[in-house]
Design an enzyme around this catalytic site. Structure first.
Site: not given
Ligand code: BMP
Length: 259
Positions: A96, A93
């Site tokens: 900058d 992500k």
């Molecule tokens: P989880 O399924 O355990 O909630 O993980 C979601 C993953 O997706 C995390 O690595 C998070 O950084 C990423 N993510 C997110 O959850 N929402 C977004 O809008 C963008 C993401 O990159």
């Protein structure tokens, strides 16, 4: 219309080599699952990648949460990616100015550009961020996904912001291959939509994350690829869980293109 077309047929509409590669992996492996490998040690990361590798198109990392990062970690990941035919996707992500992201991409402890074929990027700074990242790739095939919407509650990504991200993508198709999104942000078949916040047995995580099912992500939100972290990682049997999420998401995709 993007949503109606097969991954296979979209291979020929994009001129980005990594978008083509991703479409080919998805078609041949019959998977539109990306696993979010948010673990804190290299051993756990490699072990998870071994288990889910045969079932994913992308392995998404947050390399900076590892406590023991080393060059060997990425060497092992690259080998697994080659063996199981998936791509490495660092969820950095970037957010900058161009000059700074160029150093963050190709420098520091992680040298992300060296091993991650794809990275995530915020559109917030404007398209200088794309130019900055591009200045660091040195001829290597690399691409990015723009974070146009977020899954977390209260996300500040307005409609105007989303359309600004779409403009950046359209103007930089030699680097941007798609979007992280929560809705059908683009009907352009060149762009790949990736949707996080997917889990079968939970709707929130207590820290702002909001979940939908794989079916809802693909059929209602327009996801091409679902991103699943804890739903797979914290399952008793992560490989079995990966197969389940893969099958749900891929059958929803088939339903969508056949409808
Ligand atoms: P989880 O399924 O355990 O909630 O993980 C979601 C993953 O997706 C995390 O690595 C998070 O950084 C990423 N993510 C997110 O959850 N929402 C977004 O809008 C963008 C993401 O990159």
């Amino acid at each position: 219309d993007r949503k109606k077309r097969s991954f296979e047929s979209r291979t020929s509409v994009t001129n980005h080599p990594l978008a083509r590669k991703l479409f080919e992996i998805m078609s041949s492996k019959k998977t539109n699952l990306c696993v979010a490998a948010d673990v804190t040690t290299s051993a756990e990361l490699i072990s998870l990648a071994e288990k889910v590798g045969p079932h994913i198109c992308l392995l998404k990392t947050h390399i900076d949460i590892l406590t023991d990062f080393s060059k060997e970690t990425v060497e092992s990941l690259k080998e697994l990616a080659a063996t199981h035919n998936f791509m490495l996707f660092e969820d950095r992500k970037f957010g900058d100015i161009g000059s700074t992201v160029a150093s963050q991409y190709s420098g520091g402890a992680y040298n992300i550009v060296d091993w991650a074929e794809l990275v995530t990027v915020h559109g917030l700074p404007g398209d200088g961020i794309i130019k900055g990242l591009m200045s660091a790739i040195n001829g290597r095939p690399r691409g990015c996904v723009l974070v146009s919407e977020m899954s977390s509650s209260g996300a500040l990504t307005s409609q105007e912001y989303v359309s600004g991200c779409c403009k950046i993508a359209e103007n930089h198709t030699y680097f941007v291959i798609g979007f992280v999104s929560q809705s059908n942000v683009s009907s352009d078949p060149r762009f790949i939509l990736l949707t996080p916040g997917v889990q079968l047995d939970k709707s929130v995580d207590g820290l702002g994350q909001q979940y939908v099912t794989p079916r809802a992500a693909v059929l209602e939100r327009g996801a091409d690829i679902i991103i699943v972290g804890r739903g797979i990682r914290e399952a008793e049997d992560p490989e079995a869980a990966a197969i389940k999420y893969k099958e749900e998401a891929f059958s929803a995709y088939l339903e969508r293109i056949e409808a």
